[in-house]
Scaffold this active site. Structure first.
Site, mmCIF file in Angstrom:
data_model
loop_
_atom_site.group_PDB
_atom_site.id
_atom_site.type_symbol
_atom_site.label_atom_id
_atom_site.label_comp_id
_atom_site.label_asym_id
_atom_site.label_seq_id
_atom_site.Cartn_x
_atom_site.Cartn_y
_atom_site.Cartn_z
ATOM 1 N N LYS A 120 53.869 3.783 31.946
ATOM 2 C CA LYS A 120 54.170 2.686 32.875
ATOM 3 C C LYS A 120 55.384 3.112 33.708
ATOM 4 C CE LYS A 120 56.642 -0.441 33.573
ATOM 5 N NZ LYS A 120 57.241 -0.551 34.933
ATOM 6 N N PHE A 150 63.520 3.943 37.822
ATOM 7 C CA PHE A 150 63.271 4.310 39.227
ATOM 8 C C PHE A 150 63.968 5.595 39.646
ATOM 9 C CE2 PHE A 150 67.429 2.322 39.856
ATOM 10 C CZ PHE A 150 67.980 3.155 40.818
ATOM 11 N N GLU A 152 58.080 0.200 38.788
ATOM 12 C CA GLU A 152 57.332 -0.471 39.855
ATOM 13 C C GLU A 152 58.016 -0.307 41.207
ATOM 14 O OE1 GLU A 152 59.174 -1.687 37.557
ATOM 15 O OE2 GLU A 152 59.910 -3.705 37.920
ATOM 16 N N GLU A 205 78.290 -0.283 33.981
ATOM 17 C CA GLU A 205 77.625 0.747 34.785
ATOM 18 C C GLU A 205 77.361 0.181 36.182
ATOM 19 O OE1 GLU A 205 73.486 1.638 33.799
ATOM 20 O OE2 GLU A 205 73.916 3.769 34.114
ATOM 21 N N CYS A 255 71.753 8.814 35.611
ATOM 22 C CA CYS A 255 72.337 8.343 34.345
ATOM 23 C C CYS A 255 73.449 9.267 33.887
ATOM 24 C CB CYS A 255 71.269 8.236 33.275
ATOM 25 S SG CYS A 255 70.615 9.827 32.802
#
Ligand code: NAD
Length: 515
Positions: A187, A163, A190, A395, A295
């Site tokens: 893909k 995301f 979502e 994380e 990240c």
């Protein structure tokens, strides 16, 4: 094409559903499973995203397989020209893409443009595919024999994206995959699929032929189908460690190439001789920019020796950051992606307190006028943090910076190298000798020297390492050319009818036959 674009998934009151892209057409899914795409600053439902059915997944993959038959033979120049057009269209629609990205992801508008721009750079690099895919030749490897290798596309490839960079990371994947002659099934996350769909539509407008790029939506079931489908040759994944490990195992066990870029805990080591103002700006920007949802965000600050005295300065600098909706000019820290993410980050903060770290700055429950329903967490800082505490070990992926003190550079290097993640790290110092020792001894795949977020430009590859990566080859740059192509080595010999040499005896011995 106009009809396709009219029915796009751009932000509009009339657009209730995100479409699938299959065989060049935006189509409405027949699924019964839908998820709301929610603006994290307001909770407004922007659209509903389908979880594609098994038939739709199969259709996307078989369409890509059909398209591969002709696309793989399309001249390199023609493929490059599609990328040239795509980069032009992304520039044209930069503001629209950034507005969509801010609405569905939450990051500030300038940062959203940065997200698009870092992906755009990959498209620009894809335009150089002619030189990037060159093979090599050696003449006279034996008498009258030459050997050369060529790179050929591998077939239908799949990409699964997170995301946090809904423009950059899809653009890490599909442009390089298709410019090398493959076809692709993407893909997107979502949680924020709309920006990715705008990019896919731009790819269609740029001339990507029907079936070469397909986009399907969903969660685990779609991902698992892509990792196990016999037609898929390679899977690129970017996301969390636990999902990445699952994807790598599943795809590898089904005979596919796989590359998984995963979670991180990025340490910034601060030496006492560092330029103080520059370093403070860099630490706070890299720690709290994008609400800590990068990240490559700095998540651990390691203060060496006397740099320990900088804690009040770091806290003071963090307090100057403005928390607000990403759409509001001057915002530094937008909302986190979802209510679930906010709750998770708050639980980390609570546990940090329980575990004995010192909460220097508590960003929980900030008041953001006009956006009271937003998923906001203001910059949060812990000091006295030690390995073994959950806020150090895991994380957090939010605007939480943890500070660890060590005595020496060697202690700092040992700390970073003992941490299982290896995505990025940095050192702040004025000493070339210290910086050189650090870059030489540190066991992390991407190193910044007075650079807080050292994400390489696309002429290089993204080279996170150890627990942050599975697979040998990283996204974009030269490594991804290898990932998306099969090397074929040809050994050739041509007989000269006028020559009297050779041909007397059948050669049964390897060395003799190559003479
Ligand atoms: P995520 O792992 O939850 O989701 C990534 C993708 O996997 C999404 O498309 C999602 O639909 C799918 N997915 C989710 N759960 C799944 C499951 N159980 N089985 C199969 N597929 C599943 O990651 P996220 O929250 O979207 O993104 C944040 C994470 O991504 C962080 O850990 C961040 O560090 C990482 N990340 C890494 C890099 C990198 O280059 N190393 C870059 C960006 C983000």
């Amino acid at each position: 094409m106009a009809a396709v674009l009219e029915s796009s998934s751009a932000i509009s009151a009339n657009t209730a559903t995100v479409k699938l892209l299959i065989n060049g057409k935006l189509i409405e899914s027949k699924t019964k499973v839908w998820k709301d795409v929610v603006n994290p600053a307001t909770q407004e439902v922007l659209a509903r995203v389908p979880f594609a059915t098994a038939d739709e997944i199969d259709l996307a993959i078989s369409t890509a397989a059909d398209a591969f038959k002709t696309w793989k033979k399309t001249p390199i120049g023609a493929r490059a020209r599609v990328m040239l057009k795509l980069q032009e269209l992304i520039r044209r629609d930069m503001k629209k893409l950034a507005a969509c990205l801010t609405a569905e992801q939450g990051k500030t508008l300038p940062d959203a443009e940065g997200d698009v721009f870092r992906g755009l750079e990959v498209v620009e690099h894809a335009c150089s595919i002619g030189t990037l895919t060159l093979g090599e030749i050696a003449e006279n490897v034996a008498g009258g024999i030459d050997t050369y290798f060529i790179r050929q596309p591998i077939g239908v490839c799949a990409g699964i994206t997170p995301f946090n960079f809904p423009a950059m990371i899809p653009l890490w994947m599909f442009p390089m995959a298709i410019v090398t002659g493959n076809t692709f099934v993407l893909k997107p996350s979502e949680q924020d699929p709309m920006t990715t769909m705008l990019l896919a539509e731009l790819a269609m407008e740029a001339g990507v032929p029907a079936g070469v790029l397909n986009v399907i939506h969903g969660g685990k079931e779609v991902v698992d189908a892509l990792c196990t489908h016999p037609t898929i040759q390679a899977v690129s994944f970017v996301g969390s460690c636990h999902v990445g490990e699952h994807v790598y195992k599943l795809a590898s066990n089904h005979g596919k190439r796989a590359q998984c870029m995963m979670g991180a805990k990025n340490h910034a080591v601060v030496m006492p001789d560092a330029n103080k103002n520059q370093s403070l700006n860099a630490l706070v920007g890299a720690g709290f920019g994008a609400a800590g949802q990068r990240c490559m965000a700095t998540s651990v600050v390691v203060l060496v020796g006397e740099a320990n005295k900088w804690i009040p300065d770091i806290v003071a600098k963090a307090k100057t950051l403005k928390v607000n909706a990403g759409i509001v000019a001057g915002t530094d820290v937008g909302p986190v992606i979802s209510k679930a993410a906010k709750t998770r980050i708050e639980s980390f903060i609570a546990q940090g307190v329980t575990e004995g770290a010192k909460l220097e700055l508590d960003g929980r429950n900030p008041v953001v006028a006009g956006y009271e329903k937003g998923n906001f967490i203001a910059p949060t800082i812990f000091s006295d943090v030690k390995p073994g505490m959950r806020i150090y070990d895991e994380e957090i992926f939010g605007p939480v910076l943890v500070i660890v003190n060590v005595d020496t550079l060697d202690d700092a290097i040992a700390l970073v190298n003992a941490n299982p993640y290896g995505n990025g790290t940095g050192i702040f110092t004025q000493s070339g000798a210290v910086a050189r020792k650090f870059q030489n001894e540190i066991d992390v795949g991407q190193v910044g020297i007075n650079v807080p977020v050292p994400v390489p430009v696309p002429y290089f590859s993204f080279t996170g390492s150890r627990g942050s990566k599975l697979g040998d080859l990283g996204p974009y740059g030269k490594q991804v050319i290898q990932f998306y192509t099969q090397t074929k080595t040809v050994t050739e010999r041509w007989f000269d009818d006028s020559s009297v040499e050779g041909g007397k005896n059948a050669g049964v011995n390897m060395t003799i036959s190559l003479k």
